[in-house]
Design a protein around this motif. Sequence first.
Motif, PDB file in Angstrom:
ATOM      1  N   VAL A   1      28.650  57.615  72.998  1.00 17.30           N
ATOM      2  CA  VAL A   1      28.796  57.029  74.340  1.00 17.30           C
ATOM      3  C   VAL A   1      30.257  56.734  74.651  1.00 17.30           C
ATOM      4  N   THR A   2      30.967  56.082  73.720  1.00 18.18           N
ATOM      5  CA  THR A   2      32.363  55.754  73.996  1.00 18.18           C
ATOM      6  C   THR A   2      33.227  57.008  74.106  1.00 18.18           C
ATOM      7  N   THR A   3      32.947  57.995  73.278  1.00 16.64           N
ATOM      8  CA  THR A   3      33.688  59.262  73.381  1.00 16.64           C
ATOM      9  C   THR A   3      33.397  59.928  74.724  1.00 16.64           C
ATOM     10  N   GLY A   4      32.152  59.865  75.167  1.00 17.77           N
ATOM     11  CA  GLY A   4      31.788  60.416  76.471  1.00 17.77           C
ATOM     12  C   GLY A   4      32.483  59.697  77.620  1.00 17.77           C
ATOM     13  N   LEU A   5      32.619  58.382  77.501  1.00 20.30           N
ATOM     14  CA  LEU A   5      33.324  57.630  78.548  1.00 20.30           C
ATOM     15  C   LEU A   5      34.795  58.038  78.633  1.00 20.30           C
ATOM     16  N   VAL A   6      35.419  58.217  77.485  1.00 12.17           N
ATOM     17  CA  VAL A   6      36.825  58.646  77.468  1.00 12.17           C
ATOM     18  C   VAL A   6      36.943  60.073  77.997  1.00 12.17           C
ATOM     19  N   ALA A   7      36.049  60.951  77.568  1.00 15.22           N
ATOM     20  CA  ALA A   7      36.062  62.334  78.068  1.00 15.22           C
ATOM     21  C   ALA A   7      35.897  62.338  79.589  1.00 15.22           C
ATOM     22  N   GLY A   8      35.001  61.512  80.086  1.00 18.89           N
ATOM     23  CA  GLY A   8      34.776  61.426  81.533  1.00 18.89           C
ATOM     24  C   GLY A   8      35.990  60.917  82.281  1.00 18.89           C
ATOM     25  N   THR A   9      36.679  59.949  81.700  1.00 14.05           N
ATOM     26  CA  THR A   9      37.893  59.419  82.329  1.00 14.05           C
ATOM     27  C   THR A   9      38.938  60.524  82.470  1.00 14.05           C
ATOM     28  N   PHE A  10      39.174  61.245  81.384  1.00 15.49           N
ATOM     29  CA  PHE A  10      40.175  62.312  81.419  1.00 15.49           C
ATOM     30  C   PHE A  10      39.721  63.461  82.329  1.00 15.49           C
ATOM     31  N   TYR A  11      38.430  63.737  82.340  1.00 12.22           N
ATOM     32  CA  TYR A  11      37.863  64.776  83.208  1.00 12.22           C
ATOM     33  C   TYR A  11      38.097  64.440  84.683  1.00 12.22           C
ATOM     34  N   VAL A  12      37.857  63.204  85.058  1.00 14.27           N
ATOM     35  CA  VAL A  12      38.053  62.798  86.460  1.00 14.27           C
ATOM     36  C   VAL A  12      39.518  62.952  86.864  1.00 14.27           C
ATOM     37  N   PHE A  13      40.417  62.634  85.957  1.00  9.84           N
ATOM     38  CA  PHE A  13      41.831  62.856  86.265  1.00  9.84           C
ATOM     39  C   PHE A  13      42.100  64.339  86.504  1.00  9.84           C
ATOM     40  N   SER A  14      41.510  65.200  85.664  1.00  2.92           N
ATOM     41  CA  SER A  14      41.756  66.640  85.783  1.00  2.92           C
ATOM     42  C   SER A  14      41.173  67.248  87.049  1.00  2.92           C
ATOM     43  N   CYS A  15      39.972  66.830  87.406  1.00  2.00           N
ATOM     44  CA  CYS A  15      39.319  67.521  88.525  1.00  2.00           C
ATOM     45  C   CYS A  15      39.424  66.790  89.853  1.00  2.00           C
ATOM     46  N   ALA A  16      39.904  65.545  89.873  1.00  2.00           N
ATOM     47  CA  ALA A  16      39.954  64.825  91.144  1.00  2.00           C
ATOM     48  C   ALA A  16      41.271  64.087  91.374  1.00  2.00           C
ATOM     49  N   VAL A  17      41.666  63.227  90.437  1.00  2.00           N
ATOM     50  CA  VAL A  17      42.836  62.370  90.677  1.00  2.00           C
ATOM     51  C   VAL A  17      44.115  63.193  90.812  1.00  2.00           C
ATOM     52  N   MET A  18      44.406  64.025  89.839  1.00  5.10           N
ATOM     53  CA  MET A  18      45.661  64.783  89.888  1.00  5.10           C
ATOM     54  C   MET A  18      45.677  65.810  91.027  1.00  5.10           C
ATOM     55  N   PRO A  19      44.584  66.539  91.293  1.00  6.45           N
ATOM     56  CA  PRO A  19      44.610  67.434  92.458  1.00  6.45           C
ATOM     57  C   PRO A  19      44.807  66.676  93.782  1.00  6.45           C
ATOM     58  N   ALA A  20      44.210  65.483  93.883  1.00 13.64           N
ATOM     59  CA  ALA A  20      44.401  64.691  95.106  1.00 13.64           C
ATOM     60  C   ALA A  20      45.843  64.223  95.222  1.00 13.64           C
ATOM     61  N   LEU A  21      46.397  63.765  94.111  1.00 13.94           N
ATOM     62  CA  LEU A  21      47.797  63.337  94.155  1.00 13.94           C
ATOM     63  C   LEU A  21      48.739  64.513  94.368  1.00 13.94           C
ATOM     64  N   GLY A  22      48.315  65.699  93.951  1.00 14.12           N
ATOM     65  CA  GLY A  22      49.117  66.894  94.188  1.00 14.12           C
ATOM     66  C   GLY A  22      49.338  67.162  95.672  1.00 14.12           C
TER      67      GLY A  22
END
Length: 189
Positions: free
Chosen positions: A23-44
């Motif tokens: 579960v904790t590994t999944g939460l961290v993976a999800g955090t980094f995933y959201v940065f890759s597919c949403a946060v950084m493209p939006a900030l781009g």
Amino acid sequence: MATSQAHRPNRTLRRLVLGGAAVTTGLVAGTFYVFSCAVMPALGRSDDRTLIEVMRNINDVIGNPVFFAAFFGALILTVVAAWQQRRSPGPRGWLFAALAVYAVAFLLTSGVNVPLNDELARAGSPARIADPAAVRDRFEDAWAAWNAVRALLCTAAMALLLRASYLTPRHLPQVSAYLASDAGSRASR
């Protein structure tokens, strides 16, 4: 036939630790995933000063107990799960692989992404940076690329933990009530 009661708490604890690691590994993976597919493209799509300001704000708030509980918890729980299952041939290899993969992501975060965040913080107030485009150029592409790598690594570690969970024995062997008690004659044992 009865299941050995002495091993039940150990089995339950092992399963809870392994589940917590996944579960904790999944939460961290999800955090980094959201940065890759949403946060950084939006900030781009944002101007240089906005990207710098938002990333600095994120870096200021992400260092909180909730994130750290998952980030460090995933590593600690995976270590404990691997140690608990060290004699279990089924899940053992998968757990050690998960630990190795997550450890690489952990080190990548500490050795690449955090230093990039620190460099961004040292650039000063976004409103006062003389050349925000240069600051952004040194930060954005490298940070986003390494974030994608750590997102993949954490996702792989979670998959390995789930596989180990599947291979973890569900039931202990049945022990005869006759052999488990003093009911039978010692001579017949």
